[in-house]
Write a protein that holds these residues in place. Sequence first.
Motif, short mmCIF file in Angstrom:
data_model
loop_
_atom_site.label_atom_id
_atom_site.label_comp_id
_atom_site.label_asym_id
_atom_site.label_seq_id
_atom_site.Cartn_x
_atom_site.Cartn_y
_atom_site.Cartn_z
N GLU A 45 -60.54 58.36 11.81
CA GLU A 45 -61.87 58.06 11.27
C GLU A 45 -62.93 58.16 12.37
OE1 GLU A 45 -61.81 54.20 9.41
OE2 GLU A 45 -59.95 54.67 8.35
N ILE A 46 -62.62 57.63 13.53
CA ILE A 46 -63.55 57.68 14.66
C ILE A 46 -63.76 59.13 15.08
CG2 ILE A 46 -63.87 57.04 17.09
CD1 ILE A 46 -62.26 54.45 16.42
N ALA A 47 -62.67 59.88 15.15
CA ALA A 47 -62.76 61.30 15.54
C ALA A 47 -63.61 62.09 14.55
CB ALA A 47 -61.36 61.90 15.67
N VAL A 48 -63.45 61.84 13.27
CA VAL A 48 -64.25 62.54 12.25
C VAL A 48 -65.73 62.24 12.45
CG1 VAL A 48 -64.80 62.61 9.77
CG2 VAL A 48 -62.42 62.70 10.52
N LYS A 49 -66.05 60.98 12.72
CA LYS A 49 -67.46 60.61 12.95
C LYS A 49 -68.03 61.34 14.16
CE LYS A 49 -67.18 56.03 10.90
NZ LYS A 49 -67.13 54.58 11.16
N GLY A 63 -60.64 61.35 24.80
CA GLY A 63 -59.42 60.56 24.74
C GLY A 63 -58.67 60.61 23.43
N PHE A 64 -58.91 61.62 22.62
CA PHE A 64 -58.19 61.74 21.35
C PHE A 64 -56.97 62.63 21.53
CE2 PHE A 64 -62.47 60.60 20.00
CZ PHE A 64 -62.20 59.61 19.07
N PHE A 65 -55.93 62.37 20.74
CA PHE A 65 -54.74 63.20 20.72
C PHE A 65 -55.03 64.48 19.94
CE2 PHE A 65 -52.92 58.92 21.23
CZ PHE A 65 -52.15 59.13 22.36
N THR A 66 -54.27 65.53 20.24
CA THR A 66 -54.49 66.82 19.60
C THR A 66 -54.36 66.75 18.08
OG1 THR A 66 -53.63 67.88 21.59
CG2 THR A 66 -53.81 69.25 19.64
N HIS A 67 -53.35 66.03 17.59
CA HIS A 67 -53.17 65.94 16.14
C HIS A 67 -54.34 65.21 15.48
CE1 HIS A 67 -51.50 61.98 17.20
NE2 HIS A 67 -51.75 61.63 15.95
N GLN A 68 -54.93 64.24 16.16
CA GLN A 68 -56.10 63.53 15.62
C GLN A 68 -57.31 64.45 15.58
OE1 GLN A 68 -56.17 60.41 18.53
NE2 GLN A 68 -54.94 59.00 17.27
N ILE A 69 -57.45 65.27 16.60
CA ILE A 69 -58.58 66.20 16.68
C ILE A 69 -58.48 67.24 15.56
CG2 ILE A 69 -59.69 67.97 18.10
CD1 ILE A 69 -58.57 66.37 20.57
N LYS A 95 -56.90 67.04 12.72
CA LYS A 95 -57.13 66.36 11.43
C LYS A 95 -58.62 66.09 11.23
CE LYS A 95 -55.39 63.92 7.93
NZ LYS A 95 -54.65 64.48 6.83
N ALA A 96 -59.30 65.66 12.29
CA ALA A 96 -60.74 65.38 12.19
C ALA A 96 -61.52 66.65 11.90
CB ALA A 96 -61.23 64.73 13.48
N ILE A 97 -61.16 67.75 12.55
CA ILE A 97 -61.84 69.02 12.30
C ILE A 97 -61.61 69.47 10.86
CG2 ILE A 97 -61.87 71.49 12.89
CD1 ILE A 97 -61.29 70.63 15.81
N ASP A 98 -60.37 69.35 10.40
CA ASP A 98 -60.04 69.75 9.02
C ASP A 98 -60.81 68.89 8.01
OD1 ASP A 98 -58.37 71.67 10.05
OD2 ASP A 98 -56.53 70.48 9.74
N LEU A 99 -60.87 67.58 8.24
CA LEU A 99 -61.60 66.70 7.33
C LEU A 99 -63.10 66.98 7.38
CD1 LEU A 99 -59.74 63.33 7.91
CD2 LEU A 99 -59.74 64.71 5.82
#
Length: 160
Positions: free
Chosen positions: A107-111, A141-147, A149-153
């Motif tokens: 959620e933070i990464a998406v923002k 400081g985000f993990f690759t999978h979080q990044i 997912k955030a880009i996709d969302l």
Amino acid sequence: MVSKSNESALRRAALDYLARREYSFCELKQKLHAKFPTFKIESIHDIVCALREENLQCDARFVESYSRYRKSRGFGYKHIQHSLCRKKIEKWKIDEHLVADDPEWIEIAVKVVRKKRFGRKYYDINIFERSKITRFMQGRGFFTHQIQKAIDLSNSVDLE
């Protein structure tokens, strides 16, 4: 030996610092040593230990406060954890408040991605832009999978 008036001045200064925000044990010792360089390190340590025993200084509260603030500023788990380690917080105290696989990180990464937008109003992100966003987010400081997912969302929602 520190006189009673010097000891109370040291304690008062420590309480003034703690009244403004939380400090880690080591941070508070460093601040007091910088303000009172003539005092022995042991005296400063004793004062900070006394404040800790009175629950006026608490590393757990500091971790909670610091991580909440850094999350609100758009930083990820690795960045916050590294910062706390540099402030000499024990790993188990960090692990009590930060969980690497918490869904909140996405959620933070998406923002952050939506806020940055990288000059684009609509999100048809090409490979160059995706790698630019990924590098920026890794620095946060985000993990690759979080990044990813955030880009996709962020891609799936049309923002005006």
